[in-house]
Design a protein around this motif. Structure first.
Motif, PDB file in Angstrom:
ATOM      1  N   ASP A 108      82.576  37.434  -5.712  1.00 32.99           N
ATOM      2  CA  ASP A 108      81.522  38.006  -4.874  1.00 32.99           C
ATOM      3  C   ASP A 108      81.343  39.451  -5.317  1.00 32.99           C
ATOM      4  OD1 ASP A 108      80.318  39.558  -2.679  1.00 32.99           O
ATOM      5  OD2 ASP A 108      80.441  37.688  -1.538  1.00 32.99           O
ATOM      6  N   TYR A 109      80.209  39.745  -5.957  1.00 34.53           N
ATOM      7  CA  TYR A 109      80.015  41.066  -6.543  1.00 34.53           C
ATOM      8  C   TYR A 109      80.033  42.171  -5.492  1.00 34.53           C
ATOM      9  CZ  TYR A 109      78.017  44.996  -9.053  1.00 34.53           C
ATOM     10  OH  TYR A 109      77.814  46.239  -9.580  1.00 34.53           O
ATOM     11  N   HIS A 110      79.323  41.964  -4.385  1.00 35.59           N
ATOM     12  CA  HIS A 110      79.234  43.009  -3.367  1.00 35.59           C
ATOM     13  C   HIS A 110      80.590  43.253  -2.699  1.00 35.59           C
ATOM     14  CE1 HIS A 110      74.937  43.251  -3.843  1.00 35.59           C
ATOM     15  NE2 HIS A 110      74.838  41.941  -3.699  1.00 35.59           N
ATOM     16  N   LEU A 111      81.316  42.181  -2.444  1.00 40.74           N
ATOM     17  CA  LEU A 111      82.645  42.323  -1.868  1.00 40.74           C
ATOM     18  C   LEU A 111      83.573  43.042  -2.846  1.00 40.74           C
ATOM     19  CD1 LEU A 111      84.328  41.559   0.638  1.00 40.74           C
ATOM     20  CD2 LEU A 111      84.997  39.482  -0.556  1.00 40.74           C
ATOM     21  N   SER A 112      83.428  42.728  -4.133  1.00 39.25           N
ATOM     22  CA  SER A 112      84.238  43.381  -5.162  1.00 39.25           C
ATOM     23  C   SER A 112      83.957  44.874  -5.213  1.00 39.25           C
ATOM     24  CB  SER A 112      83.946  42.761  -6.534  1.00 39.25           C
ATOM     25  OG  SER A 112      84.207  41.386  -6.545  1.00 39.25           O
ATOM     26  N   GLU A 113      82.686  45.233  -5.137  1.00 35.58           N
ATOM     27  CA  GLU A 113      82.302  46.647  -5.180  1.00 35.58           C
ATOM     28  C   GLU A 113      82.850  47.396  -3.969  1.00 35.58           C
ATOM     29  OE1 GLU A 113      81.326  49.992  -6.499  1.00 35.58           O
ATOM     30  OE2 GLU A 113      80.503  48.345  -7.698  1.00 35.58           O
ATOM     31  N   GLU A 114      82.766  46.778  -2.805  1.00 33.15           N
ATOM     32  CA  GLU A 114      83.299  47.414  -1.602  1.00 33.15           C
ATOM     33  C   GLU A 114      84.805  47.624  -1.714  1.00 33.15           C
ATOM     34  OE1 GLU A 114      82.287  45.541   2.057  1.00 33.15           O
ATOM     35  OE2 GLU A 114      80.156  45.364   1.567  1.00 33.15           O
ATOM     36  N   TYR A 165      89.823  42.847   2.776  1.00 34.46           N
ATOM     37  CA  TYR A 165      88.403  42.517   2.854  1.00 34.46           C
ATOM     38  C   TYR A 165      88.190  41.017   3.006  1.00 34.46           C
ATOM     39  CZ  TYR A 165      86.144  47.024   2.145  1.00 34.46           C
ATOM     40  OH  TYR A 165      85.666  48.298   2.329  1.00 34.46           O
ATOM     41  N   LEU A 166      89.009  40.220   2.340  1.00 31.24           N
ATOM     42  CA  LEU A 166      88.869  38.773   2.461  1.00 31.24           C
ATOM     43  C   LEU A 166      89.222  38.308   3.871  1.00 31.24           C
ATOM     44  CD1 LEU A 166      90.276  37.468  -0.943  1.00 31.24           C
ATOM     45  CD2 LEU A 166      87.900  37.556  -0.192  1.00 31.24           C
ATOM     46  N   LYS A 167      90.216  38.939   4.467  1.00 27.18           N
ATOM     47  CA  LYS A 167      90.544  38.612   5.852  1.00 27.18           C
ATOM     48  C   LYS A 167      89.356  38.921   6.754  1.00 27.18           C
ATOM     49  CE  LYS A 167      95.502  39.566   5.477  1.00 27.18           C
ATOM     50  NZ  LYS A 167      96.596  40.478   5.885  1.00 27.18           N
ATOM     51  N   ALA A 208      87.003  36.343   8.862  1.00 31.95           N
ATOM     52  CA  ALA A 208      86.781  36.507  10.299  1.00 31.95           C
ATOM     53  C   ALA A 208      85.297  36.469  10.632  1.00 31.95           C
ATOM     54  CB  ALA A 208      87.390  37.821  10.776  1.00 31.95           C
ATOM     55  N   ARG A 209      84.451  36.918   9.668  1.00 32.08           N
ATOM     56  CA  ARG A 209      83.002  36.891   9.874  1.00 32.08           C
ATOM     57  C   ARG A 209      82.403  35.559   9.424  1.00 32.08           C
ATOM     58  NH1 ARG A 209      83.357  41.896   7.188  1.00 32.08           N
ATOM     59  NH2 ARG A 209      82.306  40.975   5.393  1.00 32.08           N
ATOM     60  N   ARG A 210      83.284  34.575   9.145  1.00 36.59           N
ATOM     61  CA  ARG A 210      82.874  33.235   8.728  1.00 36.59           C
ATOM     62  C   ARG A 210      82.199  33.225   7.367  1.00 36.59           C
ATOM     63  NH1 ARG A 210      80.630  30.450  14.353  1.00 36.59           N
ATOM     64  NH2 ARG A 210      82.525  30.814  15.560  1.00 36.59           N
ATOM     65  N   VAL A 211      82.581  34.174   6.517  1.00 35.12           N
ATOM     66  CA  VAL A 211      82.163  34.123   5.126  1.00 35.12           C
ATOM     67  C   VAL A 211      83.185  33.274   4.409  1.00 35.12           C
ATOM     68  CG1 VAL A 211      81.802  35.431   3.008  1.00 35.12           C
ATOM     69  CG2 VAL A 211      81.080  36.379   5.201  1.00 35.12           C
ATOM     70  N   ILE A 212      82.765  32.171   3.840  1.00 37.78           N
ATOM     71  CA  ILE A 212      83.700  31.225   3.242  1.00 37.78           C
ATOM     72  C   ILE A 212      84.138  31.714   1.875  1.00 37.78           C
ATOM     73  CG2 ILE A 212      84.022  28.845   2.484  1.00 37.78           C
ATOM     74  CD1 ILE A 212      81.904  28.028   4.493  1.00 37.78           C
ATOM     75  N   VAL A 213      85.437  31.741   1.637  1.00 41.00           N
ATOM     76  CA  VAL A 213      85.978  32.171   0.358  1.00 41.00           C
ATOM     77  C   VAL A 213      86.855  31.077  -0.210  1.00 41.00           C
ATOM     78  CG1 VAL A 213      85.892  34.604   0.945  1.00 41.00           C
ATOM     79  CG2 VAL A 213      87.946  33.299   1.476  1.00 41.00           C
ATOM     80  N   PRO A 215      97.396  34.178   0.873  1.00 35.00           N
ATOM     81  CA  PRO A 215      98.223  33.630   1.942  1.00 35.00           C
ATOM     82  C   PRO A 215      97.978  34.329   3.274  1.00 35.00           C
ATOM     83  CG  PRO A 215      99.500  33.877  -0.061  1.00 35.00           C
ATOM     84  CD  PRO A 215      98.158  34.513  -0.323  1.00 35.00           C
ATOM     85  N   GLY A 216      97.845  33.521   4.336  1.00 36.59           N
ATOM     86  CA  GLY A 216      97.652  34.081   5.659  1.00 36.59           C
ATOM     87  C   GLY A 216      96.203  34.253   6.059  1.00 36.59           C
ATOM     88  N   MET A 217      95.264  33.805   5.202  1.00 36.85           N
ATOM     89  CA  MET A 217      93.854  34.021   5.498  1.00 36.85           C
ATOM     90  C   MET A 217      93.102  32.722   5.736  1.00 36.85           C
ATOM     91  SD  MET A 217      92.739  37.166   3.077  1.00 36.85           S
ATOM     92  CE  MET A 217      93.163  36.379   1.549  1.00 36.85           C
TER      93      MET A 217
END
Length: 216
Positions: free
Chosen positions: A44-50, A87-89, A93-98, A103-105
């Motif tokens: 995910d480019y935007h998530l990576s940049e953040e 960020y993945l957690k 939580a925002r229901r963005v599927i990854v 582990p733990g997410m």
């Protein structure tokens, strides 16, 4: 300031002492590699940049903790890895599927991209390493798709080694696990890639190859 003339560790020491140009040089030096690593892990480019921006922010805010001459590269990758997991957690939580989160997410899925929006395939490691050679024989699209299907811990070690060019010791420092654990994860990751892709990971019986590098 020409950050390329001094070591990572000297840059970090100058940043710790309040040198703003040194921080700019560090960002210039590591933004692209860290972004490549993060994108390989989450697709995910935007998530990576953040996450990359957060990595530099955390480093700067905690710069006083850096102990010279501690190797900076694994130190930064450790921060980046933790930022991504946070960020993945949050994304989960925002229901963005990854795909296969850390582990733990929880669990989820994301489609593997055939190619990143920037070139992250650099620093493939020392020549002659059997694991490096096995990965170099794979088709790029197949590699990306197969890596995306690996469990998170195996994918993490493999991306750091073969795409980011970290040594076994640096990966051990970045992930805070023994070197033996890193080697074990890499071995398992490569074996799973071979199983996933099949003959594409195996050497040709003869010297002939197609223009795309495939065995005839």
């Amino acid at each position: 300031m020409d950050g390329q003339r001094i070591s990572d560790e000297d840059l970090a020491r100058q940043i710790r002492d309040g040198n703003e140009p040194a921080f700019e040089a560090l960002v210039h030096r590591y933004h692209r590699p860290l972004l490549g690593y993060l994108h390989r892990m989450c697709h995910d480019y935007h998530l990576s940049e953040e996450a990359a921006q957060e990595c530099f922010t955390r480093f700067y805010l905690t710069r006083a903790r850096y102990k010279y001459p501690k190797p900076l590269k694994p130190y930064l990758y450790a921060i980046a890895a933790n930022c991504l997991k946070d960020y993945l957690k949050s994304a989960y939580a925002r229901r963005v599927i990854v795909h296969d989160p850390a582990p733990g997410m929880g669990s989820g899925r994301v489609a593997a991209e055939s190619q990143a929006p920037f070139d992250v395939c650099h620093g493939a490691g020392d020549r002659g390493d059997p694991q490096d050679e096995a990965v170099r024989r794979l088709e790029r699209r197949e590699v990306v798709e197969a890596i995306a299907r690996l469990p998170y811990t195996y994918r993490e070690a493999l991306v750091l080694r073969f795409y980011q060019g970290l040594t076994i010791r640096e990966i051990s420092q970045a992930l805070e696990v023994p070197e033996g654990t890193v080697k074990s994860r890499l071995f398992t990751a490569v074996q799973r890639l071979k199983e996933s892709i099949g003959d594409a990971a195996r050497p040709c019986d003869g010297p002939k190859r197609t223009r795309r590098g495939e065995c005839k």
